[in-house]
Design an enzyme around this catalytic site. Structure first.
Site, PDB file in Angstrom:
ATOM      1  N   HIS A 195       5.445   6.465   0.011  1.00 32.87           N
ATOM      2  CA  HIS A 195       5.780   5.566   1.114  1.00 32.87           C
ATOM      3  C   HIS A 195       5.378   4.122   0.781  1.00 32.87           C
ATOM      4  O   HIS A 195       4.190   3.825   0.650  1.00 32.87           O
ATOM      5  CB  HIS A 195       5.031   6.045   2.353  1.00 32.87           C
ATOM      6  CG  HIS A 195       5.293   5.258   3.579  1.00 32.87           C
ATOM      7  ND1 HIS A 195       4.296   4.672   4.321  1.00 32.87           N
ATOM      8  CD2 HIS A 195       6.458   4.965   4.208  1.00 32.87           C
ATOM      9  CE1 HIS A 195       4.827   4.067   5.363  1.00 32.87           C
ATOM     10  NE2 HIS A 195       6.131   4.223   5.323  1.00 32.87           N
ATOM     11  N   HIS A 216       7.983  -4.952   4.287  1.00 30.78           N
ATOM     12  CA  HIS A 216       7.990  -4.024   5.424  1.00 30.78           C
ATOM     13  C   HIS A 216       7.982  -4.719   6.777  1.00 30.78           C
ATOM     14  O   HIS A 216       8.839  -4.470   7.634  1.00 30.78           O
ATOM     15  CB  HIS A 216       6.813  -3.039   5.371  1.00 30.78           C
ATOM     16  CG  HIS A 216       6.800  -2.163   6.587  1.00 30.78           C
ATOM     17  ND1 HIS A 216       6.110  -2.484   7.749  1.00 30.78           N
ATOM     18  CD2 HIS A 216       7.457  -1.010   6.863  1.00 30.78           C
ATOM     19  CE1 HIS A 216       6.330  -1.572   8.663  1.00 30.78           C
ATOM     20  NE2 HIS A 216       7.140  -0.656   8.158  1.00 30.78           N
ATOM     21  N   GLU A 275      15.043   1.604   2.422  1.00 32.67           N
ATOM     22  CA  GLU A 275      15.138   1.555   3.893  1.00 32.67           C
ATOM     23  C   GLU A 275      15.658   0.202   4.351  1.00 32.67           C
ATOM     24  O   GLU A 275      14.999  -0.826   4.196  1.00 32.67           O
ATOM     25  CB  GLU A 275      13.792   1.834   4.572  1.00 32.67           C
ATOM     26  CG  GLU A 275      14.024   1.862   6.083  1.00 32.67           C
ATOM     27  CD  GLU A 275      12.775   1.920   6.947  1.00 32.67           C
ATOM     28  OE1 GLU A 275      11.707   2.360   6.479  1.00 32.67           O
ATOM     29  OE2 GLU A 275      12.894   1.501   8.121  1.00 32.67           O
TER      30      GLU A 275
HETATM   31  O1  G3P Z   1      10.102   6.545   5.233  1.00 30.62           O
HETATM   32  C1  G3P Z   1      10.287   6.186   6.555  1.00 30.62           C
HETATM   33  C2  G3P Z   1       9.258   5.230   7.042  1.00 30.62           C
HETATM   34  O2  G3P Z   1       9.027   4.273   6.057  1.00 30.62           O
HETATM   35  C3  G3P Z   1       9.663   4.591   8.319  1.00 30.62           C
HETATM   36  O3  G3P Z   1       8.681   3.814   8.901  1.00 30.62           O
HETATM   37  O4  G3P Z   1       7.621   1.701   9.515  1.00 30.62           O
HETATM   38  O5  G3P Z   1       6.901   2.854   7.482  1.00 30.62           O
HETATM   39  O6  G3P Z   1       9.105   1.722   7.557  1.00 30.62           O
HETATM   40  P1  G3P Z   1       8.061   2.470   8.325  1.00 30.62           P
HETATM   41 CA    CA Z   2       9.871   2.201   5.430  1.00 34.04          CA
END
Ligand code: G3P
Ligand code: CA
Length: 272
Positions: A26, A68, A128
């Site tokens: 992540h 992010h 993402e």
């Molecule tokens: O992998 C999904 C996750 O990254 C979604 O939440 O806020 O960490 O981008 P966030």
């Molecule tokens: Ca993410």
């Protein structure tokens, strides 16, 4: 040997083991290195992650910025400037490492191209999209320039319209719809929209021909829900899990991947 013991023995021999759950890092190996940097990306590959997850915005010059948060405040050196108000070159002057630990001082906001080029054979990047469909033409250009293909790229997003645009403009790529769920004892904001039902998620994912669902670990999914998702021909993935019991629960439900901040550690914990 009793008939029962013989039956159990036979059963244990013929039981086909589930494929091992894939581990997604992540924002890279973000427990150990600053999230969404090349340091975290490289460390995730060293920790044998199957994939790295990364977040993208569109800068004011129309170029992609890997980041992010909506602003640079927390992980970009303290200035409370919206990422969308920066050019890519301006974003690249941010110190994306010092907030994590002094040894990461000067770590840059990476280019998506650099992250793509770092992907080892057989591994993938989960990109993402943090914004709307307007980013998709530039994403298509960057993927073509950097060697991002169906083999090594999956697109994920909370933004359903962005995934629809990916289906139209990059139909060869896998697409996973991110859907949150409040924790059971979480305080509800008065304006908070309730999460969709499993049936609604399946309907929407099928309507857009998405590859599958990528759900927050707090979803109270049952085995019957998982079967319904599978029977609909959809993949099921989960994020972000840094707890062994929670990871085992989702692995046993049969998810294809678990996203975690600690890819090396979690794989060790899940070893039979
Ligand atoms: O992998 C999904 C996750 O990254 C979604 O939440 O806020 O960490 O981008 P966030
Ligand atoms: Ca993410």
């Amino acid at each position: 040997m009793s008939l029962r013991s013989l039956a159990l023995l036979l059963l244990s021999i013929v039981t086909i083991p589930l494929p091992a759950v894939e581990i997604v890092a992540h924002r890279g190996a973000s427990y150990d290195a600053p999230e969404n940097t090349m340091a975290a990306t490289r460390l995730a590959w060293q920790q044998q992650a199957d994939a790295v997850e990364t977040d993208i915005y569109l800068g004011k010059d129309g170029k992609i910025i890997v980041f992010h948060d909506k602003t640079a405040k927390r992980t970009g050196g303290g200035r409370d400037v919206p990422i969308a108000d920066l050019t890519q070159a301006e974003a690249r002057t941010l110190d994306a490492g010092s907030w994590k630990a002094p040894q990461f001082k000067g770590e840059k906001v990476p280019l998506l191209e650099e992250q793509i080029q770092s992907i080892p054979a057989g591994k993938r990047l989960l990109v993402e999209i943090k914004v709307g469909p307007e980013i998709v033409p530039e994403l298509k250009r960057v993927l073509a320039a950097a060697g991002g293909t169906a083999r090594n790229i999956t697109v994920i997003s909370f933004n359903y319209d962005s995934l629809v645009a990916v289906r139209q403009q990059l139909p060869e790529l896998k697409t996973l719809w991110l859907v949150s769920h409040p924790a059971p004892n979480a305080k509800k904001a008065p304006t908070a929209k309730p999460p969709p039902s499993v049936a609604e998620m399946i309907r929407a994912a099928k309507a857009a021909k998405l590859t599958g669902l990528d759900l927050q670990y707090t979803w109270p999914l049952t085995a019957a829900d998982v079967k319904a998702i599978r029977d609909a021909g959809l993949e099921l993935h989960v994020w972000t899990v840094n707890d062994v019991a929670v990871a085992k629960h989702w692995r046993d439900l049969g998810v294809a991947s678990i996203t975690t901040d600690r890819p090396g550690w979690l794989r060790e914990q899940l070893r039979p």
